[in-house]
Design a protein around this motif. Structure first.
Motif, PDB file in Angstrom:
ATOM      1  N   LEU A  52       0.775  -5.119   9.755  1.00 50.49           N
ATOM      2  CA  LEU A  52       1.927  -4.696   8.961  1.00 50.49           C
ATOM      3  C   LEU A  52       3.142  -5.575   9.204  1.00 50.49           C
ATOM      4  O   LEU A  52       3.330  -6.094  10.300  1.00 50.49           O
ATOM      5  N   VAL A  53       3.976  -5.709   8.191  1.00 50.71           N
ATOM      6  CA  VAL A  53       5.229  -6.451   8.307  1.00 50.71           C
ATOM      7  C   VAL A  53       6.206  -5.692   9.204  1.00 50.71           C
ATOM      8  O   VAL A  53       6.986  -6.266   9.933  1.00 50.71           O
ATOM      9  N   GLY A  54       6.157  -4.371   9.138  1.00 52.12           N
ATOM     10  CA  GLY A  54       7.027  -3.512   9.928  1.00 52.12           C
ATOM     11  C   GLY A  54       6.431  -2.129   9.989  1.00 52.12           C
ATOM     12  O   GLY A  54       5.336  -1.897   9.485  1.00 52.12           O
ATOM     13  N   PRO A  55       7.147  -1.198  10.585  1.00 48.17           N
ATOM     14  CA  PRO A  55       6.609   0.161  10.659  1.00 48.17           C
ATOM     15  C   PRO A  55       6.505   0.785   9.270  1.00 48.17           C
ATOM     16  O   PRO A  55       7.261   0.423   8.365  1.00 48.17           O
ATOM     17  N   PRO A  56       5.572   1.703   9.095  1.00 42.41           N
ATOM     18  CA  PRO A  56       5.455   2.370   7.794  1.00 42.41           C
ATOM     19  C   PRO A  56       6.769   3.071   7.436  1.00 42.41           C
ATOM     20  O   PRO A  56       7.444   3.629   8.298  1.00 42.41           O
ATOM     21  N   GLU A  57       7.096   3.027   6.159  1.00 36.84           N
ATOM     22  CA  GLU A  57       8.276   3.735   5.667  1.00 36.84           C
ATOM     23  C   GLU A  57       7.831   5.119   5.219  1.00 36.84           C
ATOM     24  O   GLU A  57       7.005   5.253   4.323  1.00 36.84           O
ATOM     25  N   ILE A  58       8.352   6.130   5.876  1.00 35.68           N
ATOM     26  CA  ILE A  58       7.969   7.506   5.569  1.00 35.68           C
ATOM     27  C   ILE A  58       9.156   8.196   4.932  1.00 35.68           C
ATOM     28  O   ILE A  58      10.254   8.202   5.489  1.00 35.68           O
TER      29      ILE A  58
ATOM     30  N   LEU B 272       1.457  13.557  11.445  1.00 35.60           N
ATOM     31  CA  LEU B 272       2.044  12.326  11.972  1.00 35.60           C
ATOM     32  C   LEU B 272       1.985  12.257  13.494  1.00 35.60           C
ATOM     33  O   LEU B 272       2.029  11.174  14.071  1.00 35.60           O
ATOM     34  N   ASP B 273       1.857  13.398  14.154  1.00 38.85           N
ATOM     35  CA  ASP B 273       1.760  13.450  15.613  1.00 38.85           C
ATOM     36  C   ASP B 273       0.319  13.541  16.108  1.00 38.85           C
ATOM     37  O   ASP B 273       0.071  13.523  17.312  1.00 38.85           O
ATOM     38  N   HIS B 274      -0.637  13.658  15.176  1.00 46.62           N
ATOM     39  CA  HIS B 274      -2.042  13.851  15.549  1.00 46.62           C
ATOM     40  C   HIS B 274      -2.619  12.581  16.178  1.00 46.62           C
ATOM     41  O   HIS B 274      -2.326  11.461  15.741  1.00 46.62           O
ATOM     42  N   PRO B 275      -3.452  12.705  17.207  1.00 42.41           N
ATOM     43  CA  PRO B 275      -4.057  11.533  17.853  1.00 42.41           C
ATOM     44  C   PRO B 275      -4.811  10.618  16.887  1.00 42.41           C
ATOM     45  O   PRO B 275      -4.807   9.405  17.060  1.00 42.41           O
ATOM     46  N   ASN B 276      -5.469  11.179  15.862  1.00 47.61           N
ATOM     47  CA  ASN B 276      -6.184  10.328  14.896  1.00 47.61           C
ATOM     48  C   ASN B 276      -5.220   9.407  14.153  1.00 47.61           C
ATOM     49  O   ASN B 276      -5.498   8.224  13.967  1.00 47.61           O
ATOM     50  N   TYR B 277      -4.089   9.950  13.702  1.00 50.02           N
ATOM     51  CA  TYR B 277      -3.110   9.123  12.992  1.00 50.02           C
ATOM     52  C   TYR B 277      -2.470   8.113  13.936  1.00 50.02           C
ATOM     53  O   TYR B 277      -2.292   6.948  13.573  1.00 50.02           O
ATOM     54  N   LEU B 278      -2.142   8.529  15.145  1.00 49.76           N
ATOM     55  CA  LEU B 278      -1.519   7.607  16.105  1.00 49.76           C
ATOM     56  C   LEU B 278      -2.461   6.452  16.456  1.00 49.76           C
ATOM     57  O   LEU B 278      -2.016   5.306  16.579  1.00 49.76           O
ATOM     58  N   ALA B 279      -3.759   6.736  16.582  1.00 49.13           N
ATOM     59  CA  ALA B 279      -4.738   5.670  16.849  1.00 49.13           C
ATOM     60  C   ALA B 279      -4.846   4.733  15.651  1.00 49.13           C
ATOM     61  O   ALA B 279      -4.926   3.510  15.809  1.00 49.13           O
TER      62      ALA B 279
ATOM     63  N   ILE C   4       0.870  -1.176   0.000  1.00 51.50           N
ATOM     64  CA  ILE C   4       0.000   0.000   0.000  1.00 51.50           C
ATOM     65  C   ILE C   4       0.904   1.223   0.000  1.00 51.50           C
ATOM     66  O   ILE C   4       1.927   1.259   0.688  1.00 51.50           O
ATOM     67  N   CYS C   5       0.516   2.235  -0.752  1.00 49.15           N
ATOM     68  CA  CYS C   5       1.279   3.482  -0.781  1.00 49.15           C
ATOM     69  C   CYS C   5       0.317   4.642  -0.558  1.00 49.15           C
ATOM     70  O   CYS C   5      -0.700   4.749  -1.240  1.00 49.15           O
ATOM     71  N   ALA C   6       0.641   5.481   0.400  1.00 48.92           N
ATOM     72  CA  ALA C   6      -0.111   6.713   0.614  1.00 48.92           C
ATOM     73  C   ALA C   6       0.815   7.865   0.270  1.00 48.92           C
ATOM     74  O   ALA C   6       1.874   8.017   0.876  1.00 48.92           O
ATOM     75  N   PHE C   7       0.436   8.639  -0.729  1.00 50.43           N
ATOM     76  CA  PHE C   7       1.207   9.814  -1.117  1.00 50.43           C
ATOM     77  C   PHE C   7       0.480  11.028  -0.580  1.00 50.43           C
ATOM     78  O   PHE C   7      -0.719  11.199  -0.806  1.00 50.43           O
ATOM     79  N   GLN C   8       1.225  11.868   0.147  1.00 47.80           N
ATOM     80  CA  GLN C   8       0.618  13.037   0.762  1.00 47.80           C
ATOM     81  C   GLN C   8       1.427  14.283   0.418  1.00 47.80           C
ATOM     82  O   GLN C   8       2.649  14.271   0.492  1.00 47.80           O
ATOM     83  N   LEU C   9       0.738  15.330   0.055  1.00 52.74           N
ATOM     84  CA  LEU C   9       1.366  16.613  -0.199  1.00 52.74           C
ATOM     85  C   LEU C   9       0.818  17.584   0.836  1.00 52.74           C
ATOM     86  O   LEU C   9      -0.394  17.769   0.952  1.00 52.74           O
ATOM     87  N   TYR C  10       1.739  18.180   1.590  1.00 50.55           N
ATOM     88  CA  TYR C  10       1.361  19.093   2.660  1.00 50.55           C
ATOM     89  C   TYR C  10       1.706  20.531   2.296  1.00 50.55           C
ATOM     90  O   TYR C  10       2.588  20.780   1.476  1.00 50.55           O
TER      91      TYR C  10
END
Length: 75
Positions: free
Chosen positions: A58-64, A42-49, A26-32
């Motif tokens: 997941l196999v491992g942590p997301p690659e950012i 990335l620090d928001h409670p919604n994303y952390l939840a 899966i790939c999520a591309f984000q433009l801020y």
């Protein structure tokens, strides 16, 4: 996550895609609007939840990765 992303003015673009060459990828591309907006997301409670909920799947942590756009087509 879609409602939180839709409501976030710091997200200028967001795509959530499945990898055509990897059935588990899966790939999520984000433009801020700024690096600070990206960090805030990335620090928001919604994303952390969300991350806590999907980590067992997941196999491992997301690659950012951070990219430096060289050219962007706009409408």
């Amino acid at each position: 996550m879609a409602p939180a992303i839709q409501a976030n003015p710091g997200h200028l673009a967001y795509t959530y895609s499945f990898d055509n060459n990897d059935p588990d990828g899966i790939c999520a591309f984000q433009l801020y609007a700024s690096a600070a907006e990206a960090k805030a997301f990335l620090d928001h409670p919604n994303y952390l939840a969300y991350l806590k909920a999907v980590e067992p799947l997941l196999v491992g942590p997301p690659e950012i990765k951070s990219l430096s756009p060289q050219w962007i087509k706009t409408t």
